[in-house]
Write a protein that holds these residues in place. Structure first.
Motif, PDB file in Angstrom:
ATOM      1  N   LYS A 224       0.986  -1.542  -0.313  1.00  0.00           N
ATOM      2  CA  LYS A 224      -0.182  -0.037  -0.255  1.00  0.00           C
ATOM      3  C   LYS A 224       0.446   1.120  -0.333  1.00  0.00           C
ATOM      4  CE  LYS A 224      -3.475  -2.798   1.901  1.00  0.00           C
ATOM      5  NZ  LYS A 224      -4.860  -2.444   3.770  1.00  0.00           N
ATOM      6  N   SER A 225       1.668   1.056  -1.099  1.00  0.00           N
ATOM      7  CA  SER A 225       2.957   2.491  -0.651  1.00  0.00           C
ATOM      8  C   SER A 225       3.050   2.748  -2.618  1.00  0.00           C
ATOM      9  CB  SER A 225       4.466   1.858  -0.467  1.00  0.00           C
ATOM     10  OG  SER A 225       5.133   2.988  -0.879  1.00  0.00           O
ATOM     11  N   ILE A 226       2.194   4.395  -2.725  1.00  0.00           N
ATOM     12  CA  ILE A 226       2.553   4.799  -3.902  1.00  0.00           C
ATOM     13  C   ILE A 226       3.961   4.970  -4.245  1.00  0.00           C
ATOM     14  CG2 ILE A 226       1.943   6.965  -5.283  1.00  0.00           C
ATOM     15  CD1 ILE A 226      -0.709   6.230  -4.387  1.00  0.00           C
ATOM     16  N   LYS A 227       4.574   5.159  -3.289  1.00  0.00           N
ATOM     17  CA  LYS A 227       6.307   5.368  -3.785  1.00  0.00           C
ATOM     18  C   LYS A 227       6.352   4.499  -4.694  1.00  0.00           C
ATOM     19  CE  LYS A 227      11.068   6.428  -2.871  1.00  0.00           C
ATOM     20  NZ  LYS A 227      11.613   6.546  -2.134  1.00  0.00           N
ATOM     21  N   ARG A 228       6.387   2.790  -4.047  1.00  0.00           N
ATOM     22  CA  ARG A 228       6.488   1.480  -4.362  1.00  0.00           C
ATOM     23  C   ARG A 228       6.041   1.069  -5.537  1.00  0.00           C
ATOM     24  NH1 ARG A 228       7.787  -3.184  -0.145  1.00  0.00           N
ATOM     25  NH2 ARG A 228       8.056  -3.708  -1.878  1.00  0.00           N
ATOM     26  N   LEU A 229       4.813   1.589  -5.908  1.00  0.00           N
ATOM     27  CA  LEU A 229       3.723   1.138  -6.617  1.00  0.00           C
ATOM     28  C   LEU A 229       4.068   1.820  -8.337  1.00  0.00           C
ATOM     29  CD1 LEU A 229       0.885   0.827  -8.535  1.00  0.00           C
ATOM     30  CD2 LEU A 229       0.249   2.062  -7.508  1.00  0.00           C
ATOM     31  N   VAL A 230       4.330   3.208  -8.244  1.00  0.00           N
ATOM     32  CA  VAL A 230       5.204   4.237  -8.749  1.00  0.00           C
ATOM     33  C   VAL A 230       6.271   3.107 -10.021  1.00  0.00           C
ATOM     34  CG1 VAL A 230       5.995   6.347 -10.310  1.00  0.00           C
ATOM     35  CG2 VAL A 230       3.817   6.342  -8.346  1.00  0.00           C
ATOM     36  N   GLN A 231       7.430   2.854  -8.540  1.00  0.00           N
ATOM     37  CA  GLN A 231       8.588   2.448  -8.449  1.00  0.00           C
ATOM     38  C   GLN A 231       8.186   0.675 -10.070  1.00  0.00           C
ATOM     39  OE1 GLN A 231      10.421   2.236  -4.934  1.00  0.00           O
ATOM     40  NE2 GLN A 231      11.603   3.679  -5.007  1.00  0.00           N
ATOM     41  N   SER A 232       7.082   0.240  -9.155  1.00  0.00           N
ATOM     42  CA  SER A 232       7.065  -1.053 -10.171  1.00  0.00           C
ATOM     43  C   SER A 232       6.813  -1.100 -11.224  1.00  0.00           C
ATOM     44  CB  SER A 232       6.073  -1.954  -9.528  1.00  0.00           C
ATOM     45  OG  SER A 232       5.256  -2.920  -9.725  1.00  0.00           O
ATOM     46  N   ILE A 233       5.556   0.468 -11.582  1.00  0.00           N
ATOM     47  CA  ILE A 233       5.101   0.710 -13.151  1.00  0.00           C
ATOM     48  C   ILE A 233       6.350   1.136 -13.930  1.00  0.00           C
ATOM     49  CG2 ILE A 233       3.748   2.039 -14.474  1.00  0.00           C
ATOM     50  CD1 ILE A 233       2.207   0.138 -12.704  1.00  0.00           C
ATOM     51  N   GLN A 234       7.183   1.707 -13.364  1.00  0.00           N
ATOM     52  CA  GLN A 234       8.603   2.308 -14.321  1.00  0.00           C
ATOM     53  C   GLN A 234       8.942   0.752 -14.303  1.00  0.00           C
ATOM     54  OE1 GLN A 234      10.581   5.304 -12.349  1.00  0.00           O
ATOM     55  NE2 GLN A 234      12.211   5.635 -13.683  1.00  0.00           N
ATOM     56  N   ARG A 235       9.080   0.265 -13.424  1.00  0.00           N
ATOM     57  CA  ARG A 235      10.259  -0.840 -13.598  1.00  0.00           C
ATOM     58  C   ARG A 235      10.055  -1.857 -14.895  1.00  0.00           C
ATOM     59  NH1 ARG A 235      10.821  -2.508  -8.631  1.00  0.00           N
ATOM     60  NH2 ARG A 235       8.923  -4.131  -8.752  1.00  0.00           N
ATOM     61  N   ASN A 236       8.763  -2.375 -14.486  1.00  0.00           N
ATOM     62  CA  ASN A 236       8.290  -3.413 -15.398  1.00  0.00           C
ATOM     63  C   ASN A 236       7.583  -2.598 -16.563  1.00  0.00           C
ATOM     64  OD1 ASN A 236       8.190  -6.117 -13.371  1.00  0.00           O
ATOM     65  ND2 ASN A 236       6.905  -4.669 -11.722  1.00  0.00           N
ATOM     66  N   ILE A 237       7.466  -1.331 -16.569  1.00  0.00           N
ATOM     67  CA  ILE A 237       6.643  -1.056 -18.022  1.00  0.00           C
ATOM     68  C   ILE A 237       6.945  -0.052 -18.640  1.00  0.00           C
ATOM     69  CG2 ILE A 237       4.413   0.030 -18.794  1.00  0.00           C
ATOM     70  CD1 ILE A 237       2.685  -1.358 -16.446  1.00  0.00           C
ATOM     71  N   LEU A 238       7.363   0.751 -18.122  1.00  0.00           N
ATOM     72  CA  LEU A 238       8.343   1.775 -18.448  1.00  0.00           C
ATOM     73  C   LEU A 238       9.641   1.391 -19.641  1.00  0.00           C
ATOM     74  CD1 LEU A 238       6.830   4.999 -16.879  1.00  0.00           C
ATOM     75  CD2 LEU A 238       5.894   4.463 -19.091  1.00  0.00           C
ATOM     76  N   ASN A 239      10.514   1.048 -17.716  1.00  0.00           N
ATOM     77  CA  ASN A 239      11.373   0.590 -18.339  1.00  0.00           C
ATOM     78  C   ASN A 239      11.726  -1.106 -18.870  1.00  0.00           C
ATOM     79  OD1 ASN A 239      13.171   2.663 -16.932  1.00  0.00           O
ATOM     80  ND2 ASN A 239      12.901   1.342 -15.422  1.00  0.00           N
ATOM     81  N   GLU A 240      10.750  -1.168 -19.982  1.00  0.00           N
ATOM     82  CA  GLU A 240      10.585  -2.893 -20.822  1.00  0.00           C
ATOM     83  C   GLU A 240       9.981  -2.306 -21.660  1.00  0.00           C
ATOM     84  OE1 GLU A 240      12.705  -4.757 -20.286  1.00  0.00           O
ATOM     85  OE2 GLU A 240      13.471  -4.492 -18.342  1.00  0.00           O
ATOM     86  N   PRO A 241       9.861  -1.377 -22.687  1.00  0.00           N
ATOM     87  CA  PRO A 241       8.949  -1.275 -24.103  1.00  0.00           C
ATOM     88  C   PRO A 241       8.978  -2.733 -24.347  1.00  0.00           C
ATOM     89  CG  PRO A 241      11.875  -0.089 -24.000  1.00  0.00           C
ATOM     90  CD  PRO A 241      11.710  -0.525 -22.409  1.00  0.00           C
ATOM     91  N   LYS A 242      10.443  -3.170 -25.292  1.00  0.00           N
ATOM     92  CA  LYS A 242      10.611  -4.064 -25.590  1.00  0.00           C
ATOM     93  C   LYS A 242       9.045  -5.350 -25.318  1.00  0.00           C
ATOM     94  CE  LYS A 242      14.791  -3.660 -27.973  1.00  0.00           C
ATOM     95  NZ  LYS A 242      15.772  -4.795 -28.534  1.00  0.00           N
TER      96      LYS A 242
END
Length: 352
Positions: free
Chosen positions: A83-101
């Motif tokens: 339930k951490s907004i910061k960790r949610l954003v990090q997860s989205i960035q790590r798994n989606i934004l940083n993995e475009p392929k």
């Protein structure tokens, strides 16, 4: 002493494996039962919604369903990330934004699912409910074929027979409704267009389901919720583009939410949650079992129709229901030793 310790550890590992397997089996069948009930409810409410005086724009309903699914998955990731907004954003960035392929791989089933859902609405508009349901069961066959050719799965003889029996059983049940509704067809309907739309949806359903199953099972490090976020994040803008190209005039005249009632919102919500349930089934079971759950839901919807729409139960209905239930048990049956031996012999000959 060391042997005793080793034996204890071995037993402990065995117990843990059994617990994990038991949990997986529980999740598999729980998700199948839930999917069955959800599909039955969706079938009944969608039919009722499409008979309203003011018909909603189906493409907008598909977009809203995807948006609801996106929000639901974001909430699940938020819970998983303590339930951490910061960790949610990090997860989205790590798994989606940083993995475009990796995200682009999901674009294929995302777009296919979106087109498929629109085709189902189109088919339901031009075909009566019974014909739509019977024709849509062809997706079980297309899923099986794509599973064999894409995932290299092997279906045993009893499983092929189960697929045939399932289709015959569902057809028998639905032919009861076809005979009753064929004389009540509206002049505004185009049966050929509806039939073609459902056939195309069947092919797309089989392809997208197997493709997504391959993605899920080949990348266990990415959670199910992240995969669905990727699906919806691609489907929503694609859907908005499609609405702008094909339905912009209709939306500008009547509004994006034209024809939306409580019943319409129920259909949208059921469709949104159904997408998540399908993903869970694909993760813990497979697409063919998903097809059986969907087919069984048709039988359940007919039973509910007895009380809601005064549906008359006939001998043909009872026979069809029995065939469907029997096919589920037949598909789940373990292959005989002769089948397994023959398969091993074929494999050994192929390697030589």
């Amino acid at each position: 002493m060391d042997d005793d310790v080793d034996n204890y550890k071995t037993k402990e590992i065995s117990v843990m494996d059994q617990l994990r397997n038991g949990t997986k089996e529980t999740l598999k069948y729980a998700s199948l039962v839930t999917l069955t009930v959800q599909n039955a409810a969706l079938t009944l409410t969608m039919r009722a919604a499409r008979t309203q005086e003011q018909l909603f724009i189906s493409s907008t309903a598909v977009i809203i369903s995807e948006a609801i699914k996106l929000i639901s998955c974001l909430i699940m990731v938020f819970i998983d990330e303590e339930k951490s907004i910061k960790r949610l954003v990090q997860s989205i960035q790590r798994n989606i934004l940083n993995e475009p392929k990796d995200t682009l791989k999901v674009a294929v089933p995302a777009i296919v699912y979106y087109v498929q859902n629109n085709l189902i609405y189109l088919g339901a508009t031009h075909l009566d409910a019974a014909t739509t349901q019977v024709t849509y069961q062809l997706k079980i066959i297309t899923t099986a074929l794509f599973s064999v050719f894409v995932l290299k799965k092997r279906l045993y003889r009893n499983q092929w027979l189960a697929l045939v029996i399932l289709f015959i059983g569902v057809a028998l049940v639905q032919l009861v409704q076809i005979n009753k509704s064929s004389s009540k067809q509206s002049n505004q309907q185009n049966p050929l267009l509806g039939f073609t739309a459902i056939l195309m949806a069947c092919v797309l359903s089989g392809f997208a389901g197997v493709y997504f199953e391959k993605i899920l099972k080949s990348s266990t490090e990415v959670s199910l919720w992240i995969r669905n976020i990727q699906l919806s994040a691609i489907a929503v803008p694609f859907g908005l583009l499609q609405v702008f190209i094909t339905d912009s005039q209709l939306v500008s005249e009547k509004g994006f939410f034209y024809g939306y009632t409580l019943l319409t919102w129920t259909v949208v919500l059921l469709q949104a949650q159904g997408g998540l349930l399908v993903a869970v089934v694909v993760k813990y079971a497979d697409n063919i079992l998903k097809g059986f759950a969907t087919s069984l839901s048709i039988i359940l919807s007919c039973i509910v129709s007895v009380y809601v729409f005064q549906f008359e139960v006939t001998l043909q209905f009872i026979l069809g229901a029995a065939l469907v239930i029997g096919s589920i048990f037949l598909y789940s049956k373990q292959p005989s030793s002769s089948d397994s031996s023959a398969f091993k012999l074929v494999k050994s000959l192929g390697k030589s």
